[in-house]
Design a protein around this motif. Structure first.
Motif, mmCIF file in Angstrom:
data_model
loop_
_atom_site.group_PDB
_atom_site.id
_atom_site.type_symbol
_atom_site.label_atom_id
_atom_site.label_comp_id
_atom_site.label_asym_id
_atom_site.label_seq_id
_atom_site.Cartn_x
_atom_site.Cartn_y
_atom_site.Cartn_z
ATOM 1 N N ASP A 364 0.865 -1.179 0.000
ATOM 2 C CA ASP A 364 0.000 0.000 0.000
ATOM 3 C C ASP A 364 0.905 1.234 0.000
ATOM 4 O O ASP A 364 1.620 1.488 0.987
ATOM 5 C CB ASP A 364 -0.906 -0.023 1.242
ATOM 6 N N ILE A 365 0.899 1.988 -1.081
ATOM 7 C CA ILE A 365 1.827 3.115 -1.249
ATOM 8 C C ILE A 365 1.380 4.378 -0.511
ATOM 9 O O ILE A 365 2.203 5.198 -0.117
ATOM 10 C CB ILE A 365 2.028 3.420 -2.753
ATOM 11 N N GLN A 366 0.076 4.531 -0.288
ATOM 12 C CA GLN A 366 -0.425 5.776 0.307
ATOM 13 C C GLN A 366 0.257 6.143 1.637
ATOM 14 O O GLN A 366 0.656 7.307 1.829
ATOM 15 C CB GLN A 366 -1.941 5.717 0.493
ATOM 16 N N PRO A 367 0.419 5.181 2.576
ATOM 17 C CA PRO A 367 1.114 5.544 3.826
ATOM 18 C C PRO A 367 2.534 6.051 3.597
ATOM 19 O O PRO A 367 2.994 6.958 4.284
ATOM 20 C CB PRO A 367 1.121 4.228 4.626
ATOM 21 N N LEU A 368 3.234 5.463 2.605
ATOM 22 C CA LEU A 368 4.593 5.921 2.280
ATOM 23 C C LEU A 368 4.561 7.357 1.756
ATOM 24 O O LEU A 368 5.371 8.196 2.155
ATOM 25 C CB LEU A 368 5.226 4.980 1.249
ATOM 26 N N THR A 369 3.601 7.650 0.873
ATOM 27 C CA THR A 369 3.450 9.008 0.343
ATOM 28 C C THR A 369 3.171 9.993 1.470
ATOM 29 O O THR A 369 3.757 11.078 1.530
ATOM 30 C CB THR A 369 2.309 9.054 -0.689
ATOM 31 N N ASP A 370 2.292 9.594 2.399
ATOM 32 C CA ASP A 370 1.966 10.455 3.542
ATOM 33 C C ASP A 370 3.199 10.725 4.400
ATOM 34 O O ASP A 370 3.389 11.840 4.901
ATOM 35 C CB ASP A 370 0.875 9.811 4.397
ATOM 36 N N ARG A 371 4.046 9.697 4.555
ATOM 37 C CA ARG A 371 5.262 9.873 5.363
ATOM 38 C C ARG A 371 6.248 10.814 4.672
ATOM 39 O O ARG A 371 6.984 11.553 5.336
ATOM 40 C CB ARG A 371 5.930 8.526 5.654
ATOM 41 N N CYS A 372 6.266 10.807 3.341
ATOM 42 C CA CYS A 372 7.122 11.742 2.596
ATOM 43 C C CYS A 372 6.698 13.190 2.872
ATOM 44 O O CYS A 372 7.533 14.067 3.126
ATOM 45 C CB CYS A 372 7.056 11.445 1.100
ATOM 46 N N TYR A 373 5.396 13.421 2.811
ATOM 47 C CA TYR A 373 4.895 14.767 3.118
ATOM 48 C C TYR A 373 5.146 15.126 4.583
ATOM 49 O O TYR A 373 5.507 16.264 4.899
ATOM 50 C CB TYR A 373 3.398 14.869 2.795
ATOM 51 N N ALA A 374 4.966 14.161 5.472
ATOM 52 C CA ALA A 374 5.189 14.417 6.903
ATOM 53 C C ALA A 374 6.632 14.842 7.162
ATOM 54 O O ALA A 374 6.900 15.725 7.986
ATOM 55 C CB ALA A 374 4.840 13.169 7.719
ATOM 56 N N ALA A 375 7.570 14.210 6.457
ATOM 57 C CA ALA A 375 8.981 14.574 6.607
ATOM 58 C C ALA A 375 9.218 16.014 6.179
ATOM 59 O O ALA A 375 9.851 16.801 6.902
ATOM 60 C CB ALA A 375 9.858 13.625 5.789
ATOM 61 N N MET A 376 8.718 16.390 5.017
ATOM 62 C CA MET A 376 8.914 17.751 4.530
ATOM 63 C C MET A 376 8.167 18.780 5.389
ATOM 64 O O MET A 376 8.628 19.913 5.555
ATOM 65 C CB MET A 376 8.470 17.861 3.073
ATOM 66 N N ASN A 377 7.030 18.376 5.935
ATOM 67 C CA ASN A 377 6.267 19.292 6.785
ATOM 68 C C ASN A 377 6.885 19.474 8.163
ATOM 69 O O ASN A 377 6.493 20.364 8.909
ATOM 70 C CB ASN A 377 4.820 18.801 6.923
ATOM 71 N N ASP A 378 7.858 18.626 8.490
ATOM 72 C CA ASP A 378 8.588 18.764 9.744
ATOM 73 C C ASP A 378 9.884 19.527 9.481
ATOM 74 O O ASP A 378 10.972 18.958 9.463
ATOM 75 C CB ASP A 378 8.878 17.384 10.340
ATOM 76 N N ASP A 379 9.756 20.816 9.203
ATOM 77 C CA ASP A 379 10.908 21.692 8.990
ATOM 78 C C ASP A 379 11.787 21.216 7.839
ATOM 79 O O ASP A 379 13.009 21.185 7.943
ATOM 80 C CB ASP A 379 11.731 21.800 10.286
ATOM 81 N N PHE A 380 11.142 20.802 6.732
ATOM 82 C CA PHE A 380 11.845 20.433 5.495
ATOM 83 C C PHE A 380 12.899 19.351 5.768
ATOM 84 O O PHE A 380 14.068 19.482 5.387
ATOM 85 C CB PHE A 380 12.497 21.662 4.853
ATOM 86 N N ASN A 381 12.465 18.269 6.424
ATOM 87 C CA ASN A 381 13.405 17.246 6.884
ATOM 88 C C ASN A 381 13.798 16.309 5.741
ATOM 89 O O ASN A 381 13.290 15.191 5.609
ATOM 90 C CB ASN A 381 12.795 16.462 8.049
#
Length: 487
Positions: A364-381
């Motif tokens: 299931d790719i959606q959780p991975l995509t969400d984690r990518c956004y979560a990383a960038m939303n955490d101070d451009f991590n």
């Protein structure tokens, strides 16, 4: 994806939710280079970091106005930027050139380095010399408000008077007494009232090459003044993000805040973002230690510290593997590890188009995509983002090897996620793919030249041959046809 973006604000020393002043518009000002020498890797790291920020905010749908200046006058040699000789004028005298020849040479070189790293150009790239009038007008306002004084053709900012009602050390977190105790008195400061006072306008000596008329006499602007004047002009008295290297916090950015507060009563930016420094094998990178190298030396390997050269995208990838606020340490082992990691990521990307679709999916790719956004939303991590992209690469390789099944929906999302985050946001390019296409392109051009010769169009034939020669390729005609080779 509905997540808030949080950025670390140097001003408040904490991560804060990003709330633009005038959405969907976002204003960013980043202090650009002083163009008196080749762009160094510290510059490059800062601009790669802000390129990441610029790309991500744009991806989120913001209309970003990104202003990055060119300092082509007024930056003196002293630590505070207003003591000693003008850096550009000094270089011009040594080279027996006009200052603007120095400016042109190193501005072109700076742009070449930015292009090599695939750094997008800013929306506006103003120069200090192009905004002398705005700087003079700003000095007038600060004088009228009582926060500056004139002495024999020079104008200085009165830091102690300013600090009576405002906090001069708000950005650095230091108090005025500590700053004064840690500031050494330099020669030529006799006309300043206070040790921390800084120049807004400097009287030019007769031999000074770059000077302009002003209400206080012939002179030139102080280094800190240009950024206040230009950010004010293009982004307004108060905008969203101001950025630069961490070394700018104690003096340059502190003085920018003071100038803006004195002139209009506002801190110029809501969020202050700063990149950390580079080290080499654990030591600060500096010419005096003999451990510094320029971007092109890193590309070619032409430096005693380096075992070999690394491609621009490998270097960009290496820099993005650390958070922009972390110290980044260069070393041969670290660079070689990044090179392997970058190639692994690019190899996975080349396999995507050939993946077989199954009726069912084991991933299931959606959780991975969400984690990518979560990383960038955490101070451009970016390092956490890259770790997620390596997980995506593992999935690609598993599907390619027949060890995992993926359906059409998840494969489409996987391709989209990789394309967006690898190319659009991280700004990486598949250099190998570009190189693989080069022989085909050259063969096509050689065939065009052969057709021109058959048609007796010798002018076109010669033009193609000379054109290829100018970009580094030589053609050799023989009885079997035409071969090309790198010069």
């Amino acid at each position: 994806m509905n997540q808030d973006l949080f950025v670390y604000n140097t001003l408040t020393r904490k991560k804060e939710k990003f709330i633009p002043l005038n959405p969907p518009h976002v204003g960013i000002y980043v202090c650009g280079p002083t163009v008196y020498s080749d762009a160094h890797l510290g510059n490059s790291r800062t601009y790669i970091s802000f390129d990441l920020i610029f790309r991500y905010l744009t991806h989120l749908g913001y209309k970003v106005r990104y202003v990055r200046n060119i300092t082509d006058a007024g930056h003196l040699e002293g630590d505070a930027g207003d003591e000693g000789e003008d850096k550009i004028s000094k270089k011009a005298k040594l080279a027996q050139l006009e200052p603007m020849e120095i400016v042109q040479k190193y501005t072109v070189g700076f742009h070449d380095v930015m292009k090599a790293f695939n750094i997008l150009p800013p929306s506006i790239e103003p120069t200090a010399t192009g905004h002398i009038i705005e700087q003079i007008e700003l000095v007038k306002v600060i004088l009228a408000k009582g926060y500056a004084y004139e002495v024999d053709g020079s104008v200085y900012f009165d830091v102690e008077k300013y600090n009576q009602t405002k906090d001069y050390g708000v950005l650095s977190g230091r108090n005025l007494e500590d700053m004064m105790n840690n500031t050494r008195t330099l020669g030529g400061q006799d006309e300043k009232r206070g040790k921390l006072d800084f120049a807004l306008w400097i009287k030019a000596k007769p031999e000074h090459l770059m000077k302009w008329p002003s209400p206080w006499g012939v002179g030139f602007p102080g280094w800190h003044l240009e950024c206040s004047a230009m950010s004010n002009k293009y982004l307004g008295e108060h905008f969203d993000i101001h950025g630069g290297g961490i070394d700018l916090v104690p003096t340059h950015h502190t003085n920018e805040i003071a100038q803006n507060m004195a002139a209009c009563g506002k801190n110029p930016a809501t969020y202050w973002i700063h990149t950390n420094m580079l080290t080499v094998n654990g030591q600060k990178m500096s010419k005096s230690l003999g451990n510094s190298f320029l971007p092109y030396e890193l590309f070619s390997g032409d430096n005693a510290i380096l075992n070999k050269g690394y491609s621009p995208m490998t270097v960009r990838f290496f820099m993005l593997q650390a958070n922009y606020r972390s110290t980044l340490d260069f070393g041969n082992e670290a660079m070689e590890a990044s090179e392997k990691g970058f190639k692994r990521l690019m190899n996975a990307l080349t396999l995507m188009d050939g993946l077989k679709v199954s009726a069912t999916t084991e991933v299931d790719i959606q959780p991975l995509t969400d984690r990518c956004y979560a990383a960038m939303n955490d101070d451009f991590n970016s390092p956490v983002l890259i770790a997620e992209l390596f997980e995506a690469s593992r999935i690609i390789n598993s599907v390619h090897d027949g060890k995992m099944k993926i359906d059409a929906l998840n494969l489409a999302l996987l391709k989209n996620t990789m394309t967006i985050f690898v190319f659009d946001i991280l700004g990486l390019k598949n250099e190998q793919a570009a190189n693989d296409d080069l022989p085909k392109v050259l063969d096509f051009i050689v065939n065009l030249r052969n057709e021109a010769k058959i048609n007796h169009d010798y002018a076109a034939s010669d033009k193609i041959r000379k054109g290829l020669q100018e970009i580094g390729f030589q053609l050799k005609d023989n009885k079997d046809g035409t071969n090309w080779s790198k010069i």
